[in-house]
Design a protein around this motif. Structure first.
Motif, PDB file in Angstrom:
ATOM      1  N   ALA A 123       0.825  -1.210   0.000  1.00  0.00           N
ATOM      2  CA  ALA A 123       0.000   0.000   0.000  1.00  0.00           C
ATOM      3  C   ALA A 123       0.858   1.258   0.000  1.00  0.00           C
ATOM      4  O   ALA A 123       0.500   2.265  -0.627  1.00  0.00           O
ATOM      5  CB  ALA A 123      -0.936  -0.008   1.209  1.00  0.00           C
ATOM      6  N   LEU A 124       1.993   1.199   0.691  1.00  0.00           N
ATOM      7  CA  LEU A 124       2.883   2.360   0.771  1.00  0.00           C
ATOM      8  C   LEU A 124       3.916   2.387  -0.356  1.00  0.00           C
ATOM      9  O   LEU A 124       4.727   3.303  -0.434  1.00  0.00           O
ATOM     10  CB  LEU A 124       3.611   2.353   2.133  1.00  0.00           C
ATOM     11  N   LYS A 125       3.872   1.349  -1.192  1.00  0.00           N
ATOM     12  CA  LYS A 125       4.797   1.223  -2.328  1.00  0.00           C
ATOM     13  C   LYS A 125       6.265   1.180  -1.858  1.00  0.00           C
ATOM     14  O   LYS A 125       7.138   1.797  -2.441  1.00  0.00           O
ATOM     15  CB  LYS A 125       4.582   2.353  -3.348  1.00  0.00           C
ATOM     16  N   TRP A 126       6.491   0.427  -0.811  1.00  0.00           N
ATOM     17  CA  TRP A 126       7.831   0.224  -0.275  1.00  0.00           C
ATOM     18  C   TRP A 126       8.401  -1.084  -0.813  1.00  0.00           C
ATOM     19  O   TRP A 126       7.786  -2.135  -0.637  1.00  0.00           O
ATOM     20  CB  TRP A 126       7.812   0.137   1.244  1.00  0.00           C
ATOM     21  N   ASN A 127       9.553  -1.013  -1.449  1.00  0.00           N
ATOM     22  CA  ASN A 127      10.229  -2.225  -1.907  1.00  0.00           C
ATOM     23  C   ASN A 127      11.288  -2.700  -0.913  1.00  0.00           C
ATOM     24  O   ASN A 127      11.619  -3.893  -0.865  1.00  0.00           O
ATOM     25  CB  ASN A 127      10.895  -1.981  -3.267  1.00  0.00           C
ATOM     26  N   ARG A 128      11.829  -1.758  -0.137  1.00  0.00           N
ATOM     27  CA  ARG A 128      12.849  -2.095   0.850  1.00  0.00           C
ATOM     28  C   ARG A 128      12.739  -1.108   2.014  1.00  0.00           C
ATOM     29  O   ARG A 128      12.613   0.096   1.798  1.00  0.00           O
ATOM     30  CB  ARG A 128      14.247  -2.046   0.226  1.00  0.00           C
ATOM     31  N   PHE A 129      12.779  -1.629   3.220  1.00  0.00           N
ATOM     32  CA  PHE A 129      12.556  -0.791   4.394  1.00  0.00           C
ATOM     33  C   PHE A 129      13.139  -1.479   5.621  1.00  0.00           C
ATOM     34  O   PHE A 129      13.612  -2.622   5.559  1.00  0.00           O
ATOM     35  CB  PHE A 129      11.051  -0.534   4.588  1.00  0.00           C
ATOM     36  N   SER A 130      13.132  -0.772   6.734  1.00  0.00           N
ATOM     37  CA  SER A 130      13.563  -1.345   8.008  1.00  0.00           C
ATOM     38  C   SER A 130      12.341  -1.665   8.851  1.00  0.00           C
ATOM     39  O   SER A 130      11.276  -1.064   8.696  1.00  0.00           O
ATOM     40  CB  SER A 130      14.465  -0.367   8.759  1.00  0.00           C
ATOM     41  N   LEU A 131      12.515  -2.633   9.749  1.00  0.00           N
ATOM     42  CA  LEU A 131      11.455  -3.039  10.661  1.00  0.00           C
ATOM     43  C   LEU A 131      11.926  -2.845  12.098  1.00  0.00           C
ATOM     44  O   LEU A 131      13.038  -3.244  12.447  1.00  0.00           O
ATOM     45  CB  LEU A 131      11.086  -4.506  10.453  1.00  0.00           C
ATOM     46  N   MET A 132      11.090  -2.249  12.927  1.00  0.00           N
ATOM     47  CA  MET A 132      11.371  -2.119  14.355  1.00  0.00           C
ATOM     48  C   MET A 132      10.193  -2.706  15.110  1.00  0.00           C
ATOM     49  O   MET A 132       9.073  -2.198  15.014  1.00  0.00           O
ATOM     50  CB  MET A 132      11.596  -0.653  14.741  1.00  0.00           C
ATOM     51  N   GLY A 133      10.434  -3.780  15.854  1.00  0.00           N
ATOM     52  CA  GLY A 133       9.338  -4.452  16.521  1.00  0.00           C
ATOM     53  C   GLY A 133       9.583  -4.666  17.995  1.00  0.00           C
ATOM     54  O   GLY A 133      10.666  -5.068  18.411  1.00  0.00           O
ATOM     55  N   HIS A 134       8.556  -4.410  18.791  1.00  0.00           N
ATOM     56  CA  HIS A 134       8.603  -4.690  20.224  1.00  0.00           C
ATOM     57  C   HIS A 134       7.882  -6.003  20.508  1.00  0.00           C
ATOM     58  O   HIS A 134       6.775  -6.230  20.023  1.00  0.00           O
ATOM     59  CB  HIS A 134       7.927  -3.556  21.013  1.00  0.00           C
ATOM     60  N   SER A 135       8.525  -6.890  21.255  1.00  0.00           N
ATOM     61  CA  SER A 135       7.910  -8.118  21.734  1.00  0.00           C
ATOM     62  C   SER A 135       7.311  -8.915  20.566  1.00  0.00           C
ATOM     63  O   SER A 135       8.021  -9.299  19.639  1.00  0.00           O
ATOM     64  CB  SER A 135       6.853  -7.766  22.791  1.00  0.00           C
ATOM     65  N   PHE A 136       6.000  -9.147  20.571  1.00  0.00           N
ATOM     66  CA  PHE A 136       5.342  -9.900  19.500  1.00  0.00           C
ATOM     67  C   PHE A 136       5.622  -9.269  18.131  1.00  0.00           C
ATOM     68  O   PHE A 136       5.793  -9.983  17.137  1.00  0.00           O
ATOM     69  CB  PHE A 136       3.836  -9.939  19.769  1.00  0.00           C
ATOM     70  N   GLY A 137       5.674  -7.937  18.084  1.00  0.00           N
ATOM     71  CA  GLY A 137       5.941  -7.259  16.820  1.00  0.00           C
ATOM     72  C   GLY A 137       7.301  -7.624  16.248  1.00  0.00           C
ATOM     73  O   GLY A 137       7.470  -7.721  15.027  1.00  0.00           O
ATOM     74  N   GLY A 138       8.288  -7.833  17.128  1.00  0.00           N
ATOM     75  CA  GLY A 138       9.603  -8.250  16.661  1.00  0.00           C
ATOM     76  C   GLY A 138       9.586  -9.651  16.086  1.00  0.00           C
ATOM     77  O   GLY A 138      10.257  -9.942  15.088  1.00  0.00           O
ATOM     78  N   ALA A 139       8.813 -10.542  16.709  1.00  0.00           N
ATOM     79  CA  ALA A 139       8.712 -11.915  16.213  1.00  0.00           C
ATOM     80  C   ALA A 139       8.021 -11.952  14.848  1.00  0.00           C
ATOM     81  O   ALA A 139       8.433 -12.695  13.950  1.00  0.00           O
ATOM     82  CB  ALA A 139       7.956 -12.780  17.220  1.00  0.00           C
ATOM     83  N   VAL A 140       6.991 -11.130  14.684  1.00  0.00           N
ATOM     84  CA  VAL A 140       6.310 -11.056  13.380  1.00  0.00           C
ATOM     85  C   VAL A 140       7.244 -10.440  12.345  1.00  0.00           C
ATOM     86  O   VAL A 140       7.369 -10.938  11.220  1.00  0.00           O
ATOM     87  CB  VAL A 140       5.007 -10.237  13.501  1.00  0.00           C
ATOM     88  N   GLY A 141       7.928  -9.358  12.735  1.00  0.00           N
ATOM     89  CA  GLY A 141       8.868  -8.716  11.821  1.00  0.00           C
ATOM     90  C   GLY A 141      10.025  -9.624  11.461  1.00  0.00           C
ATOM     91  O   GLY A 141      10.507  -9.613  10.325  1.00  0.00           O
ATOM     92  N   GLY A 142      10.483 -10.423  12.423  1.00  0.00           N
ATOM     93  CA  GLY A 142      11.564 -11.366  12.144  1.00  0.00           C
ATOM     94  C   GLY A 142      11.144 -12.427  11.144  1.00  0.00           C
ATOM     95  O   GLY A 142      11.907 -12.753  10.223  1.00  0.00           O
ATOM     96  N   MET A 143       9.938 -12.945  11.305  1.00  0.00           N
ATOM     97  CA  MET A 143       9.454 -13.939  10.344  1.00  0.00           C
ATOM     98  C   MET A 143       9.322 -13.320   8.962  1.00  0.00           C
ATOM     99  O   MET A 143       9.711 -13.925   7.954  1.00  0.00           O
ATOM    100  CB  MET A 143       8.111 -14.509  10.812  1.00  0.00           C
ATOM    101  N   PHE A 144       8.790 -12.102   8.897  1.00  0.00           N
ATOM    102  CA  PHE A 144       8.685 -11.418   7.604  1.00  0.00           C
ATOM    103  C   PHE A 144      10.066 -11.277   6.967  1.00  0.00           C
ATOM    104  O   PHE A 144      10.229 -11.467   5.762  1.00  0.00           O
ATOM    105  CB  PHE A 144       8.042 -10.043   7.772  1.00  0.00           C
ATOM    106  N   SER A 145      11.070 -10.936   7.774  1.00  0.00           N
ATOM    107  CA  SER A 145      12.423 -10.707   7.268  1.00  0.00           C
ATOM    108  C   SER A 145      13.055 -11.972   6.715  1.00  0.00           C
ATOM    109  O   SER A 145      13.955 -11.901   5.872  1.00  0.00           O
ATOM    110  CB  SER A 145      13.309 -10.137   8.389  1.00  0.00           C
ATOM    111  N   CYS A 146      12.597 -13.123   7.190  1.00  0.00           N
ATOM    112  CA  CYS A 146      13.085 -14.404   6.657  1.00  0.00           C
ATOM    113  C   CYS A 146      12.294 -14.849   5.430  1.00  0.00           C
ATOM    114  O   CYS A 146      12.830 -15.478   4.524  1.00  0.00           O
ATOM    115  CB  CYS A 146      13.022 -15.480   7.743  1.00  0.00           C
ATOM    116  N   VAL A 147      11.003 -14.515   5.399  1.00  0.00           N
ATOM    117  CA  VAL A 147      10.151 -14.904   4.268  1.00  0.00           C
ATOM    118  C   VAL A 147      10.368 -13.976   3.072  1.00  0.00           C
ATOM    119  O   VAL A 147      10.365 -14.425   1.916  1.00  0.00           O
ATOM    120  CB  VAL A 147       8.666 -14.884   4.695  1.00  0.00           C
ATOM    121  N   PHE A 148      10.583 -12.680   3.350  1.00  0.00           N
ATOM    122  CA  PHE A 148      10.837 -11.683   2.300  1.00  0.00           C
ATOM    123  C   PHE A 148      12.187 -11.000   2.568  1.00  0.00           C
ATOM    124  O   PHE A 148      12.244  -9.784   2.801  1.00  0.00           O
ATOM    125  CB  PHE A 148       9.724 -10.634   2.260  1.00  0.00           C
ATOM    126  N   PRO A 149      13.277 -11.757   2.537  1.00  0.00           N
ATOM    127  CA  PRO A 149      14.576 -11.200   2.964  1.00  0.00           C
ATOM    128  C   PRO A 149      15.052 -10.024   2.130  1.00  0.00           C
ATOM    129  O   PRO A 149      15.717  -9.125   2.655  1.00  0.00           O
ATOM    130  CB  PRO A 149      15.527 -12.397   2.836  1.00  0.00           C
TER     131      PRO A 149
END
Length: 320
Positions: A97-123
Motif C-alpha cells: 500500500a505504501l509502495k515500499w520495496n525495501r525498508f527497516s522493521l522495528m518491533g517490540h515483543s510480538f511485533g519483533g517476532a512477526v517482523g523477524g518472520m517477515f524478514s526471513c520470508v521476504f529477505p
C-alpha cells in the motif's frame, strides 16, 4: 489525505485498505526519508511508539501500524482466528500500500517476532531489523508439542464467543486503566493511559476496548518453531539486526526457567554464529516496556544503528 499532514516532523494518521477493512497507522518524519515500519506488541497498539520516535532521527519516515484486531485497525471477518502468519501477511500488505520495496522493521515483543518472520520470508525487502526486547522468531522447543492443542483452543475460543454473543464490557476510564495495569504489571500508569487512548472508544456510559475479543492469548496465534527450523530461517535473513534486551524484560515476562534461559542463550549464540557482524546485541536497564517507560535508554542505541552503514555501528557490542 492532506499533503500538509505529511510535512516533516508532523504526525499523520493513515488508513490502508485491506480486503476485510483497513489497517490503521500513524506516521512521523520525512516522506523522503528511508522508511521504518514499527510493530507493536501483543494487545498493544501504535501508540506504543509515541514516546520513542520523537527521540529518533527525524529524516527517516516512521510508520507505526496497528495489527489487525488491535488499536484502530479493522477486526478480521467473522469466524476467523488470528494466526501468526496473518500478521506477517499484514506487513506485506502495508508495504504494498505504501509502495515500499525495501525498508527497516522495528518491533517490540510480538511485533519483533512477526517482523523477524517477515524478514526471513521476504529477505530482499528488509534492510535492518530492530528487536526491542523481542526475538526474531518464536523458538520454544518445549512448546512445539503443544501447537495442535493451541490450534484447537483458538478455534474453540471463537465458537464460544460466537455462542455467547455478549456485548463488549463498558467500564469507567479508571476501571479500564486499573484493569490494564493489573494484567500488565510492566506498563507504567502514564504509558497505560497512552495505550488506552488508541485502544478504547468512548461511549455514553464509559469506555469499551477496541481490541477484537478473538485475540485472547498469544500462544494461540504464535508459530512455535524448532531449533532446526530456527537455524534454516536465519540463513535466509539478509537484514542487519539490532537486538536490544531489557535487563528485567522479555525473559522475566516469560518466567526465567532453566529451559527458557537455555532457549534464549541458544537463540543469541545462533544469531551471532549465522549473522556474524550483521548481528548486534545490547542489554539495557529496564523492563519489557523500556521503550515506553524510559525511551531515552534505547533512543541513542537505535539512532546510531539506523544511521550506520553496512559496518557494525560504533559503540555497540556485537556479542551477548
Amino acid at each position: 489525505m492532506n499533503d500538509l499532514a505529511f510535512l516533516s516532523g508532523l504526525l499523520s494518521e493513515l488508513k490502508l485498505a485491506v480486503p476485510w477493512g483497513h489497517i490503521a497507522a500513524k506516521a512521523w518524519g520525512s516522506l523522503k526519508g528511508a522508511p521504518v515500519l514499527c510493530l507493536h506488541g501483543w494487545l498493544d497498539n501504535a501508540n506504543s511508539f509515541d514516546r520513542l520516535i520523537p527521540l529518533l532521527p527525524q529524516d527517516f519516515y516512521y510508520v507505526a501500524m496497528d495489527f489487525g484486531g488491535h488499536g484502530l485497525s479493522s477486526h478480521y471477518s467473522p469466524g476467523l482466528p488470528y494466526y501468526h502468519q496473518d500478521f506477517v501477511n499484514e506487513i506485506r500488505r502495508v508495504a504494498a500500500a505504501l509502495k515500499w520495496n525495501r525498508f527497516s522493521l522495528m518491533g517490540h515483543s510480538f511485533g519483533g517476532a512477526v517482523g523477524g518472520m517477515f524478514s526471513c520470508v521476504f529477505p530482499e525487502m528488509v534492510d535492518k531489523l530492530l528487536l526491542l526486547d523481542s526475538v526474531p522468531l518464536v523458538l520454544e522447543s518445549s512448546e512445539v508439542e503443544n501447537v495442535l492443542t493451541y490450534r484447537r483452543r483458538a478455534m474453540e475460543h471463537i465458537l464460544q464467543l460466537e455462542a455467547s454473543n455478549k456485548p463488549s464490557n463498558v467500564v469507567s476510564p479508571e476501571e479500564m486503566l486499573q484493569g490494564l495495569l493489573k494484567n500488565n504489571s510492566q506498563v507504567g500508569e502514564e504509558c497505560g493511559k497512552l495505550l488506552l487512548q488508541r485502544g478504547t472508544t468512548q461511549v455514553a456510559t464509559g469506555l469499551v476496548l477496541n481490541r477484537d475479543r478473538r485475540i485472547a492469548w498469544p500462544e494461540l496465534g504464535f508459530d512455535f518453531i524448532s531449533r532446526e527450523l530456527f537455524k534454516k530461517a536465519l540463513q535466509k535473513l539478509q537484514a542487519r539486526v539490532l537486538h536490544v534486551k531489557a535487563s528485567q524484560g522479555f525473559t522475566s515476562v516469560r518466567k526465567e526457567t532453566k529451559g527458557n534461559k537455555d532457549t534464549i542463550h541458544f537463540m543469541i549464540d545462533t544469531l551471532q554464529m549465522i549473522l556474524k557482524e550483521r548481528y548486534q546485541f545490547v542489554e539495557v536497564p529496564g523492563n519489557h516496556y523500556v521503550h515506553m517507560n524510559d525511551p531515552h535508554q534505547v533512543a541513542k542505541i537505535i539512532s546510531t544503528f539506523l544511521l550506520s552503514d553496512g559496518a557494525p555501528a560504533p559503540g555497540l557490542p556485537t556479542t551477548a
